[in-house]
Scaffold this motif. Structure first.
Motif, mmCIF file in Angstrom:
data_model
loop_
_atom_site.group_PDB
_atom_site.id
_atom_site.type_symbol
_atom_site.label_atom_id
_atom_site.label_comp_id
_atom_site.label_asym_id
_atom_site.label_seq_id
_atom_site.Cartn_x
_atom_site.Cartn_y
_atom_site.Cartn_z
ATOM 1 N N ASP A 264 66.359 73.403 146.496
ATOM 2 C CA ASP A 264 66.544 72.798 144.965
ATOM 3 C C ASP A 264 65.642 72.586 144.320
ATOM 4 O O ASP A 264 65.435 72.794 142.984
ATOM 5 C CB ASP A 264 67.310 71.303 145.487
ATOM 6 N N ARG A 267 64.864 75.796 142.509
ATOM 7 C CA ARG A 267 65.701 75.960 141.507
ATOM 8 C C ARG A 267 65.336 75.027 140.248
ATOM 9 O O ARG A 267 65.572 75.709 138.999
ATOM 10 C CB ARG A 267 67.286 75.599 142.042
ATOM 11 N N GLU A 268 64.962 73.918 140.523
ATOM 12 C CA GLU A 268 64.790 72.927 139.371
ATOM 13 C C GLU A 268 63.456 73.632 138.663
ATOM 14 O O GLU A 268 63.580 73.318 137.441
ATOM 15 C CB GLU A 268 64.464 71.568 139.920
#
Ligand code: UFG
Length: 349
Positions: A264, A267-268
């Protein structure tokens, strides 16, 4: 100012150490045979090409320079590979280190900082792993490092060596300058694989196991920025100016991130919605490895400065998207291809 020998200084953590030593005003001599390291990483200090397996090479080196201490990063470090080739691991990681320690003794060099690993612990018995946690390595890689720790303990007692063993948890990130970073082939580590995928490389990466006894079912690790590791080594050298005997420190932040949390975060930071499938567990992976950083903080005054996962990933992304990273990888590939051609030629001849 002191003169330090950095064995494996063309490698990932070793090269960041060379930069840090240089910035601190020390003389750096790198000994590296470039088997896994990169010529492009040799930006600080002098380079002596050779292997620590060769005692005569080491004697020449120790005759040429008056070393105040040795930092030893030259090792094989892949868990899965160590399961397939244990003798290779004991040869490179244990026998070659004995060579180095033997030559240090001949030349009366007393300070030694050793790269150890969280792999000495095996499956942890507590949430945070302190230095006195029982050691039970699950693979030859971890055992090879634990054997050297024992050799160091005995050597300190018998020969008056002063040693620090630094057990890294998960080294990650790259120097923000973009000059150096991680460049393994093959790459097996989570963060560089994810970041390379986010940078557009065609790389296979999946979440290894979703049925661990952790909050989201994926493995939890304690990621430490490579420059924070370099800083701990510098502090270890300073500690050895007055501390005798052998000292062991676990280097981690005390904060664990699951594989899903790391995915995550990549991705961020990258802004890329990378699609990461799940797969079965990878053999030999403990569920949860998080260091108690208390001892390093109390004795060395060390704590990681990169405390946010996003900040670590940003430096990795900066490096893995760079032309320098691509040039290093292309050079390694060219050397490997030339070697394969030469082998084929001699087999035919
Ligand atoms: N992982 C994936 N997919 C991948 C790669 C890794 O899910 O494609 C997972 C691993 O299974 C593990 C976590 O991400 O759960 C971290 O894996 P890394 O390979 O990045 O790092 P390791 O935790 O295996 O390695 C670290 C140190 C080693 C040490 C080992 C001890 O880098 O030196 O911990 O377990 F030996």
């Amino acid at each position: 100012m002191a003169t330090y020998l950095v064995c494996g200084g063309a490698g990932y953590i070793g090269s960041h150490m060379c930069k840090r030593l240089h910035e601190a005003g020390h003389e750096v001599v790198v000994c590296d045979d470039l088997s896994t390291g990169h010529a492009g990483a040799l930006l600080w200090g002098k380079h002596e090409f050779g292997s620590i397996e060769d005692a005569n090479f080491l004697r020449t080196l120790f005759s040429k320079y008056a070393f105040d201490g040795v930092l030893h990063f030259a090792a094989l470090s892949l868990v899965a590979e160590s399961m397939r080739h244990p003798q290779r691991y004991y040869q490179h990681n244990v026998a070659a280190t004995l060579n180095l320690l033997g030559v240090m003794r001949e030349f009366e060099v007393k300070k030694f900082v050793f790269s150890s690993t969280a792999a000495v612990f095996g499956e942890p018995q507590s949430r945070l792993i302190a230095e006195d946690h029982p050691t039970a390595p699950m693979n030859p890689y971890g055992l090879s490092k634990l054997m050297v720790e024992q050799i160091l303990r005995d050597s300190c007692r018998a020969y008056g060596i002063r040693a620090v063993s630094l057990r890294y948890f998960n080294a990650a990130g790259a120097d923000p300058s973009g000059l150096i970073g991680e460049a393994h082939d093959p790459e097996t580590h989570l963060i560089p694989k994810l970041v390379r995928k986010a940078a557009g490389e065609d790389i296979v990466v999946a979440i290894n196991g979703t049925d661990y006894a952790t909050e989201d079912g994926t493995c939890v690790r304690d990621y430490v920025h490579v420059n924070d590791l370099a800083d701990a080594h510098l502090r270890a050298l300073e500690h050895l100016d007055y501390a005798v005997g052998m000292h062991t420190f676990n280097l981690g932040s005390g904060r664990g991130y699951s594989v899903r949390e790391v995915v995550d975060a990549v991705r961020e930071v990258s802004g890329e919605p990378i699609d990461i499938p799940t797969t079965s567990r990878r053999p030999g992976d403990p569920s949860h490895l998080v260091a108690s950083g208390k001892h390093a903080k109390a004795v060395l005054g060390w704590a990681p400065r990169y405390t946010a996962m996003g900040a670590i990933i940003e430096t990795a992304l900066n490096w893995h998207s760079s032309a320098t990273f691509r040039a290093w990888m292309a050079e390694k590939e060219a050397v490997a291809t030339a070697g394969a051609r030469a082998d084929q030629h001699s087999a035919q001849g």
